[in-house]
Design a protein around this motif. Structure first.
Motif, PDB file in Angstrom:
ATOM      1  N   GLU A 291       0.852  -1.201   0.000  1.00  0.00           N
ATOM      2  CA  GLU A 291       0.000   0.000   0.000  1.00  0.00           C
ATOM      3  C   GLU A 291       0.884   1.246   0.000  1.00  0.00           C
ATOM      4  O   GLU A 291       1.827   1.371   0.766  1.00  0.00           O
ATOM      5  CB  GLU A 291      -0.906  -0.014   1.233  1.00  0.00           C
ATOM      6  N   GLN A 292       0.534   2.176  -0.887  1.00  0.00           N
ATOM      7  CA  GLN A 292       1.360   3.360  -1.081  1.00  0.00           C
ATOM      8  C   GLN A 292       0.838   4.544  -0.266  1.00  0.00           C
ATOM      9  O   GLN A 292      -0.360   4.642   0.053  1.00  0.00           O
ATOM     10  CB  GLN A 292       1.379   3.754  -2.564  1.00  0.00           C
ATOM     11  N   ALA A 293       1.764   5.441   0.085  1.00  0.00           N
ATOM     12  CA  ALA A 293       1.386   6.677   0.769  1.00  0.00           C
ATOM     13  C   ALA A 293       0.587   7.567  -0.180  1.00  0.00           C
ATOM     14  O   ALA A 293       0.660   7.407  -1.401  1.00  0.00           O
ATOM     15  CB  ALA A 293       2.629   7.405   1.262  1.00  0.00           C
ATOM     16  N   TRP A 294      -0.150   8.507   0.388  1.00  0.00           N
ATOM     17  CA  TRP A 294      -1.029   9.346  -0.435  1.00  0.00           C
ATOM     18  C   TRP A 294      -0.254  10.159  -1.471  1.00  0.00           C
ATOM     19  O   TRP A 294      -0.736  10.378  -2.590  1.00  0.00           O
ATOM     20  CB  TRP A 294      -1.834  10.285   0.462  1.00  0.00           C
ATOM     21  N   TYR A 295       0.959  10.598  -1.119  1.00  0.00           N
ATOM     22  CA  TYR A 295       1.724  11.415  -2.054  1.00  0.00           C
ATOM     23  C   TYR A 295       2.364  10.596  -3.169  1.00  0.00           C
ATOM     24  O   TYR A 295       2.911  11.152  -4.121  1.00  0.00           O
ATOM     25  CB  TYR A 295       2.813  12.207  -1.318  1.00  0.00           C
ATOM     26  N   ASN A 297       0.494   8.390  -4.782  1.00  0.00           N
ATOM     27  CA  ASN A 297      -0.629   8.035  -5.643  1.00  0.00           C
ATOM     28  C   ASN A 297      -0.287   8.385  -7.089  1.00  0.00           C
ATOM     29  O   ASN A 297       0.234   9.477  -7.352  1.00  0.00           O
ATOM     30  CB  ASN A 297      -1.880   8.783  -5.184  1.00  0.00           C
ATOM     31  N   PHE A 300      -1.563  11.811  -8.405  1.00  0.00           N
ATOM     32  CA  PHE A 300      -0.950  12.959  -7.734  1.00  0.00           C
ATOM     33  C   PHE A 300       0.480  13.173  -8.211  1.00  0.00           C
ATOM     34  O   PHE A 300       0.888  14.296  -8.545  1.00  0.00           O
ATOM     35  CB  PHE A 300      -0.984  12.747  -6.219  1.00  0.00           C
TER      36      PHE A 300
END
Length: 441
Positions: A291-295, A297, A300
């Motif tokens: 699972e990747q961090a939001w930044y 994505n 993004f």
């Protein structure tokens, strides 16, 4: 050229369009060649103004006689644009140097010194995805087509700018720039076919004729369809600016008669060569991506990546749009070439930096993201075109607005293909470089 004015003229009979002035007749004795006999201005008196034009030979070369008209703006603005872009390049170069010389060197040395498999499994980051990083991406055929088209664009623009710098393209020859671009695009089809075929064979593809047809037709057909619809709108307005049918037929003839065969020739030689070998072997079972961090994505990071390449060229872009839509001359190809070089460096560096962060997050799906990261600068170009339309242009007719956004869509699409290809090849070189340095059993 000197202009000499004179007044207080005389003529015989009544004044009409064919009346000859006795004081301006070179065979007359009373000819006035200058303001030797000034006329006093009185109320309700007739005044006749004339002029003579005397041409004198000039020592200025023909190639330099347009310089006065080509000074569109102060050079300081262009130098400011270049300095601004260079600051972006220096910032990115510092980040790339830090990654390449410090982080990567330390990681590679440490990983190569590990003696046991258990120690290697405890490692994290880009080294763990070595068995999946060169796995062919989804829709690999489409990626090969876009990369080949981007190479075609890159070659066209590079050669065109060299010709412009050498003085072969003059503003006195209207349409010369567009003609040169079309001819160069046609002949660069050879490199488009070669590049797409080489990448297609790297992905273990076998149907090279299929990928060649897509390379030869997909992008040109899309642009031609948009152009034909826009030209039909101009025809409907009965405007003299519409492209004649004969010219449209000549464009199709160049496309099918020269460009398509050259793409096939390039693909034949590109597919005939042995496939490029990957630095590491690809695992049969794909590794699960954590699972990747939001930044991190994809959407993004792709949008973030396009800001800096656009920021490096947007000041010069203003002058280009002004020359296209406000009928001004743009002939500062020296500045344009410098900005083009800065654009190449910026696209390459920002894509490499973001690709490294992606691999460190153990996300090995870099093929398409590397293309879209720098290619997303075209999205900001189109937004800037919309801003320019509402702030600088006074277009009220709907057809004129459709023409503007239609042509800017073609330009933005072309910019996407060009910058995306630059970013892709930068990441392609980067990944092969770092994974060829790691010792893997």
């Amino acid at each position: 050229m000197n202009v000499q004015c004179s007044v207080k003229h005389e003529y015989e009979g009544e004044w009409n369009e064919k009346t000859r002035l006795t004081t301006c007749d070179p065979h007359a004795k009373r000819a006035v060649t200058s303001s030797e006999s000034p006329q006093e201005v009185e109320e309700k008196k007739e005044i006749i103004f004339t002029y003579d034009v005397e041409f004198q030979e000039s020592d200025i070369k023909w190639a330099s006689r347009w310089d006065t008209y080509l000074l569109m703006a102060d050079d300081q603005i262009h130098w400011f644009s270049i300095v601004n872009s260079l600051m972006i390049v220096l910032f990115l170069s510092g980040m790339v140097a830090m990654i390449m010389l410090r982080t990567l060197y330390r990681d590679i040395s440490k990983y190569n010194q590990l003696e046991t498999q258990e120690e290697a499994q405890e490692e994290t980051g880009w080294k763990l995805v070595h068995g999946d990083v060169f796995r062919p991406p989804a829709n690999s055929d489409l990626l090969c087509v876009y990369v080949g088209t981007g190479v075609q664009f890159f070659g066209m623009i590079l050669v065109m700018m060299i010709f412009a710098l050498l003085g072969f393209l003059s503003p006195s020859n209207r349409g010369g720039l567009m003609t040169a671009m079309l001819l160069l695009w046609v002949f660069m089809g050879l490199f488009a076919g070669y590049s797409s075929a080489r990448l297609y064979k790297l992905f273990k593809g076998t149907e090279w004729k299929k990928i060649t047809l897509k390379t030869a037709f997909m992008f040109p057909a899309t642009v031609f369809a948009i152009f034909f619809v826009l030209n039909a709108l101009i025809w409907g307005q009965k405007s003299s600016g519409a492209v004649p049918f004969g010219t449209m037929f000549a464009l199709v003839l160049l496309w099918f008669g020269i460009s398509v065969p050259l793409v096939f020739v390039g693909s034949y030689f590109g597919f005939k060569k042995p496939a490029t070998e990957d630095p590491v072997k690809t695992n049969k079972i794909p590794r699960q991506i954590p699972e990747q961090a939001w930044y991190m994505n994809p959407a993004f990071s792709i949008l973030i990546g396009g800001i800096l390449p656009f920021g490096a060229v947007f000041i010069e872009l203003f002058f280009i749009l002004t020359s296209i839509w406000l009928h001004q001359f743009y002939y500062i190809f020296g500045f344009l070439f410098i900005v083009f070089v800065i654009l190449i460096i910026t696209c390459a560096e920002i894509t490499v930096v973001l690709c490294y962060f992606q691999l460190c997050s153990e996300d090995y799906l870099w093929w398409w993201r590397s293309y879209l990261t720098s290619g997303s600068s075209a999205f900001y170009l189109f937004l800037y075109a919309a801003f320019y339309f509402f702030t600088k242009l006074e277009i009220t007719k709907a057809v004129s607005g459709v023409l503007y956004f239609g042509y800017m869509l073609i330009i933005s699409y072309s910019f996407f293909v060009l910058t995306g290809t630059i970013g892709f090849y930068a990441c392609f070189w980067f990944t092969r470089l770092i994974y060829s340095s790691v010792k893997i059993d």
